[in-house]
Design an enzyme around this catalytic site. Sequence first.
Site, PDB file in Angstrom:
ATOM      1  N   PHE A  39     -37.569  -4.889 -17.844  1.00 50.43           N
ATOM      2  CA  PHE A  39     -38.807  -5.417 -18.406  1.00 50.43           C
ATOM      3  C   PHE A  39     -38.562  -6.864 -18.819  1.00 50.43           C
ATOM      4  CE2 PHE A  39     -38.841  -0.830 -19.257  1.00 50.43           C
ATOM      5  CZ  PHE A  39     -39.935  -0.491 -18.475  1.00 50.43           C
ATOM      6  N   SER A  40     -38.570  -7.749 -17.849  1.00 52.43           N
ATOM      7  CA  SER A  40     -38.284  -9.145 -18.167  1.00 52.43           C
ATOM      8  C   SER A  40     -38.776 -10.072 -17.060  1.00 52.43           C
ATOM      9  CB  SER A  40     -36.777  -9.339 -18.340  1.00 52.43           C
ATOM     10  OG  SER A  40     -36.503 -10.689 -18.623  1.00 52.43           O
ATOM     11  N   ASN A  41     -39.084 -11.301 -17.453  1.00 57.14           N
ATOM     12  CA  ASN A  41     -39.413 -12.339 -16.475  1.00 57.14           C
ATOM     13  C   ASN A  41     -38.338 -13.434 -16.489  1.00 57.14           C
ATOM     14  OD1 ASN A  41     -40.191 -13.135 -19.063  1.00 57.14           O
ATOM     15  ND2 ASN A  41     -41.736 -14.552 -18.317  1.00 57.14           N
TER      16      ASN A  41
END
Length: 291
Positions: free
Chosen positions: A194-196
């Site tokens: 869950f990351s950009n």
Amino acid sequence: MCRIQCIKVKSLVSGEIDCNDLKALLLANKHNPAIINLNIGTTMKGGIDDIDVVIKTLEESGFSRDRFYIHCDAALFGIMLPFLKSGPKITFKKLIGSITISGHKFLGCPIPCGVLITRLNYMNALSRDIGYIASRDVTITGSRSGHAPIFLWYNLQKKGLMGIKNEVENCIRNARYLKDKLGDGGIGAMLNEFSNTVVFEKPHDDEFVSRWSLACNGNIAHVVVMQHVTIQMLDSFVEEFIKSRSMWFKDGTINKALCIAHEVGALNCTCSFHKAKDIPTPALQLVKQNV
Ligand SMILES: Cc1ncc(COP(=O)(O)O)c(C=O)c1O
């Protein structure tokens, strides 16, 4: 500012807090209550601390709920996380004391600002009457920007829930695209589930680093894939990286990819040692645990 003793806790490859180290530190400092600063998206790797595991660790170490306070620093990712299906839930149903989100990051306010959400009893304990503005205030100076909330409100109204959701999904999709593209080009890279924030080996050339304005730390660099980043931009970045890399490596002085297994996990490292092990790399190796 409070002159409180500060202790750094180790982190896992993903960037998340290492609860084994946290436990050891808690047990060694049992005589003091603990204020824990958790990260909901670490700066360099976008790691999200597991609140439940941290609370369990506190309980197992003999810290009752009146002897700890948890702050969640969700500067960038706090506004993105609620829009990700199956992402971890950050909620006051858990034993957290506060959460902060920056207004000038994902929401794009043109001036630095942020939102702190806390429990009413803490707010009441800290706020005081500022006579000359006929209001209660919790800031250190008693002053705050009136513009910032307007910009925040405007931004939220303009985008709406669906607008923010689309932007979040687009950033995550593009971050995954970048991670895959780097991997396909033989460049060691990692992306949390869950990351950009895409982490990869630090380019050898300072000129390349500065031209692309890359933030580096030790042997790694990162790209935070925000709303303005397009597939075309990512393509040209990776193509230029691969081209430059082949030239750096041709030079007799630099002849191998950096080993970044310690920073991104062996599966995501493409140095000659880890590559030679011929570990099958799935198209998208998402890091969740310490590997
Ligand atoms: C985890 C984290 N906390 C805090 C900050 C700083 O936030 P602000 O600019 O709102 O002070 C950053 C990034 O700049 C960050 O990544």
